[in-house]
Design a protein around this motif. Structure first.
Motif, PDB file in Angstrom:
ATOM      1  N   VAL A  38       0.841  -1.209   0.000  1.00 42.06           N
ATOM      2  CA  VAL A  38       0.000   0.000   0.000  1.00 42.06           C
ATOM      3  C   VAL A  38       0.870   1.251   0.000  1.00 42.06           C
ATOM      4  N   GLN A  39       1.974   1.229   0.734  1.00 39.94           N
ATOM      5  CA  GLN A  39       2.863   2.393   0.783  1.00 39.94           C
ATOM      6  C   GLN A  39       3.442   2.689  -0.590  1.00 39.94           C
ATOM      7  N   ALA A  40       3.894   1.651  -1.293  1.00 43.85           N
ATOM      8  CA  ALA A  40       4.427   1.857  -2.643  1.00 43.85           C
ATOM      9  C   ALA A  40       3.352   2.438  -3.556  1.00 43.85           C
ATOM     10  N   ALA A  41       2.126   1.920  -3.433  1.00 41.00           N
ATOM     11  CA  ALA A  41       1.013   2.415  -4.250  1.00 41.00           C
ATOM     12  C   ALA A  41       0.684   3.866  -3.897  1.00 41.00           C
ATOM     13  N   ALA A  42       0.737   4.188  -2.608  1.00 38.54           N
ATOM     14  CA  ALA A  42       0.464   5.563  -2.172  1.00 38.54           C
ATOM     15  C   ALA A  42       1.531   6.520  -2.691  1.00 38.54           C
ATOM     16  N   LEU A  43       2.775   6.074  -2.737  1.00 35.37           N
ATOM     17  CA  LEU A  43       3.856   6.914  -3.280  1.00 35.37           C
ATOM     18  C   LEU A  43       3.645   7.163  -4.772  1.00 35.37           C
ATOM     19  N   VAL A  44       3.215   6.142  -5.491  1.00 37.30           N
ATOM     20  CA  VAL A  44       2.891   6.321  -6.917  1.00 37.30           C
ATOM     21  C   VAL A  44       1.810   7.385  -7.060  1.00 37.30           C
ATOM     22  N   HIS A  45       0.770   7.275  -6.230  1.00 33.26           N
ATOM     23  CA  HIS A  45      -0.319   8.259  -6.304  1.00 33.26           C
ATOM     24  C   HIS A  45       0.170   9.664  -5.960  1.00 33.26           C
ATOM     25  N   GLN A  46       1.015   9.787  -4.945  1.00 35.00           N
ATOM     26  CA  GLN A  46       1.520  11.105  -4.547  1.00 35.00           C
ATOM     27  C   GLN A  46       2.273  11.768  -5.701  1.00 35.00           C
ATOM     28  N   VAL A  47       3.193  11.030  -6.295  1.00 35.22           N
ATOM     29  CA  VAL A  47       3.999  11.593  -7.386  1.00 35.22           C
ATOM     30  C   VAL A  47       3.118  11.929  -8.579  1.00 35.22           C
ATOM     31  N   ALA A  48       2.192  11.034  -8.908  1.00 35.09           N
ATOM     32  CA  ALA A  48       1.341  11.237 -10.084  1.00 35.09           C
ATOM     33  C   ALA A  48       0.397  12.418  -9.925  1.00 35.09           C
ATOM     34  N   SER A  49      -0.004  12.702  -8.700  1.00 27.09           N
ATOM     35  CA  SER A  49      -0.992  13.760  -8.492  1.00 27.09           C
ATOM     36  C   SER A  49      -0.405  15.081  -8.010  1.00 27.09           C
ATOM     37  N   THR A  50       0.780  15.024  -7.364  1.00 19.83           N
ATOM     38  CA  THR A  50       1.351  16.254  -6.801  1.00 19.83           C
ATOM     39  C   THR A  50       2.788  16.511  -7.249  1.00 19.83           C
ATOM     40  N   GLY A  51       3.454  15.509  -7.808  1.00 17.47           N
ATOM     41  CA  GLY A  51       4.856  15.662  -8.171  1.00 17.47           C
ATOM     42  C   GLY A  51       5.795  15.533  -6.984  1.00 17.47           C
ATOM     43  N   GLN A  52       5.238  15.267  -5.794  1.00 18.78           N
ATOM     44  CA  GLN A  52       6.031  15.120  -4.572  1.00 18.78           C
ATOM     45  C   GLN A  52       5.772  13.748  -3.965  1.00 18.78           C
ATOM     46  N   ALA A  53       6.663  13.314  -3.046  1.00 22.27           N
ATOM     47  CA  ALA A  53       6.473  12.049  -2.349  1.00 22.27           C
ATOM     48  C   ALA A  53       7.017  12.149  -0.938  1.00 22.27           C
ATOM     49  N   ASP A  54       6.372  11.483  -0.007  1.00 19.06           N
ATOM     50  CA  ASP A  54       6.813  11.418   1.378  1.00 19.06           C
ATOM     51  C   ASP A  54       8.252  10.882   1.409  1.00 19.06           C
ATOM     52  N   GLU A  55       9.184  11.679   1.922  1.00 18.37           N
ATOM     53  CA  GLU A  55      10.606  11.318   1.828  1.00 18.37           C
ATOM     54  C   GLU A  55      10.952  10.072   2.635  1.00 18.37           C
ATOM     55  N   SER A  56      10.457   9.961   3.864  1.00 20.98           N
ATOM     56  CA  SER A  56      10.752   8.801   4.700  1.00 20.98           C
ATOM     57  C   SER A  56      10.195   7.524   4.072  1.00 20.98           C
ATOM     58  N   ALA A  57       8.954   7.594   3.592  1.00 21.09           N
ATOM     59  CA  ALA A  57       8.328   6.435   2.951  1.00 21.09           C
ATOM     60  C   ALA A  57       9.064   6.067   1.674  1.00 21.09           C
ATOM     61  N   SER A  58       9.505   7.082   0.943  1.00 17.32           N
ATOM     62  CA  SER A  58      10.229   6.858  -0.302  1.00 17.32           C
ATOM     63  C   SER A  58      11.537   6.111  -0.040  1.00 17.32           C
ATOM     64  N   ARG A  59      12.270   6.547   0.967  1.00 19.41           N
ATOM     65  CA  ARG A  59      13.540   5.900   1.304  1.00 19.41           C
ATOM     66  C   ARG A  59      13.313   4.442   1.716  1.00 19.41           C
ATOM     67  N   CYS A  60      12.289   4.214   2.519  1.00 22.29           N
ATOM     68  CA  CYS A  60      11.995   2.869   2.990  1.00 22.29           C
ATOM     69  C   CYS A  60      11.663   1.936   1.828  1.00 22.29           C
ATOM     70  N   SER A  61      10.778   2.386   0.946  1.00 25.32           N
ATOM     71  CA  SER A  61      10.343   1.540  -0.165  1.00 25.32           C
ATOM     72  C   SER A  61      11.491   1.270  -1.136  1.00 25.32           C
ATOM     73  N   LEU A  62      12.262   2.303  -1.439  1.00 25.99           N
ATOM     74  CA  LEU A  62      13.379   2.126  -2.371  1.00 25.99           C
ATOM     75  C   LEU A  62      14.454   1.226  -1.768  1.00 25.99           C
ATOM     76  N   ALA A  63      14.757   1.433  -0.487  1.00 22.50           N
ATOM     77  CA  ALA A  63      15.792   0.638   0.180  1.00 22.50           C
ATOM     78  C   ALA A  63      15.427  -0.846   0.224  1.00 22.50           C
ATOM     79  N   SER A  64      14.125  -1.149   0.286  1.00 17.89           N
ATOM     80  CA  SER A  64      13.694  -2.553   0.376  1.00 17.89           C
ATOM     81  C   SER A  64      14.142  -3.370  -0.827  1.00 17.89           C
ATOM     82  N   LEU A  65      14.359  -2.705  -1.955  1.00 20.55           N
ATOM     83  CA  LEU A  65      14.785  -3.403  -3.164  1.00 20.55           C
ATOM     84  C   LEU A  65      16.194  -3.967  -3.048  1.00 20.55           C
TER      85      LEU A  65
END
Length: 215
Positions: free
Chosen positions: A19-46
């Motif tokens: 859900v967090q990854a999906a929410a980040l997609v929505h944030q970027v697609a609708s506002t051009g911004q993304a929650d930085e802490s959530a972004s780091r967590c999701s990207l780091a998981s890879l």
């Protein structure tokens, strides 16, 4: 894997990561911004390849706090709160589950993704985790593998933001992180039917995880 969470809590944590990854997609697609802490967590998981537990994929002892966006968004969706983007986020989650199901049948593609992420790891070592070069590298991995399936996740939002190359790279990177989280969710016993029955099955576990968030 050794976990301090019970199995149902592990499933909820993994689903919150989807859900967090999906929410980040929505944030970027609708506002051009993304929650930085959530972004780091999701990207780091890879780049977590040999975790000792589910929590280790998302930062170990800080996993629950790192997945705050996913946990809070998941709570809002199952409570049917009218949060902005709930419909799109839910659609992305279902799309990720469908796409991951196709990927499971393609071990050679999984191997390609692993190899390409090893290259992306070198970009992380050279720059930093959320550097544009890292997003570009991870996005290329998504494009050259998962985009080859007939099924595509259609991202909707503000065309002004979606047409910017950096945002395109971020969206694809978050989608790949969503696939990673969906893979973990399946590994701990998550199944599609549970998405339909989630409210009855896991409400208590979700509330227990939310209660552990630092304020």
């Amino acid at each position: 894997m050794i976990s301090r969470l019970n199995l149902n809590q592990e499933r909820v944590l993994a689903l919150a990561a989807v859900v967090q990854a999906a929410a980040l997609v929505h944030q970027v697609a609708s506002t051009g911004q993304a929650d930085e802490s959530a972004s780091r967590c999701s990207l780091a998981s890879l780049f977590v390849t040999n975790p000792d537990s589910s929590e280790d994929v998302f930062g170990g002892a800080e996993a629950i706090n790192n997945l705050r966006l996913g946990l809070v968004t998941l709570k809002s969706i199952i409570s049917q709160d009218q949060i902005t983007g709930a419909q799109e986020i839910t659609r992305y989650v279902l799309g990720l589950a469908h796409l991951q199901g196709k990927l499971r049948k393609r071990p050679e593609m999984l191997n390609d993704i692993s190899k390409q992420l090893s290259h992306s790891q070198r970009q992380v070592d050279l720059y930093e985790l959320v550097h544009p070069n890292v997003f570009a590298s991870v996005a290329e991995t998504y494009s050259s593998t998962l985009s080859s399936f007939h099924f595509r996740i259609q991202v909707t939002g503000n065309p002004t933001y979606l047409q910017q190359p950096m945002n395109t790279n971020r969206v694809r990177s978050y989608l790949l992180a969503g696939i990673r989280a969906t893979t973990l969710w399946r590994q701990v016993g998550g199944r599609k039917w549970q998405l339909v029955l989630f409210k009855n099955s896991y409400q208590r576990e979700l509330d227990a995880l939310l209660s552990q968030l630092s304020h």
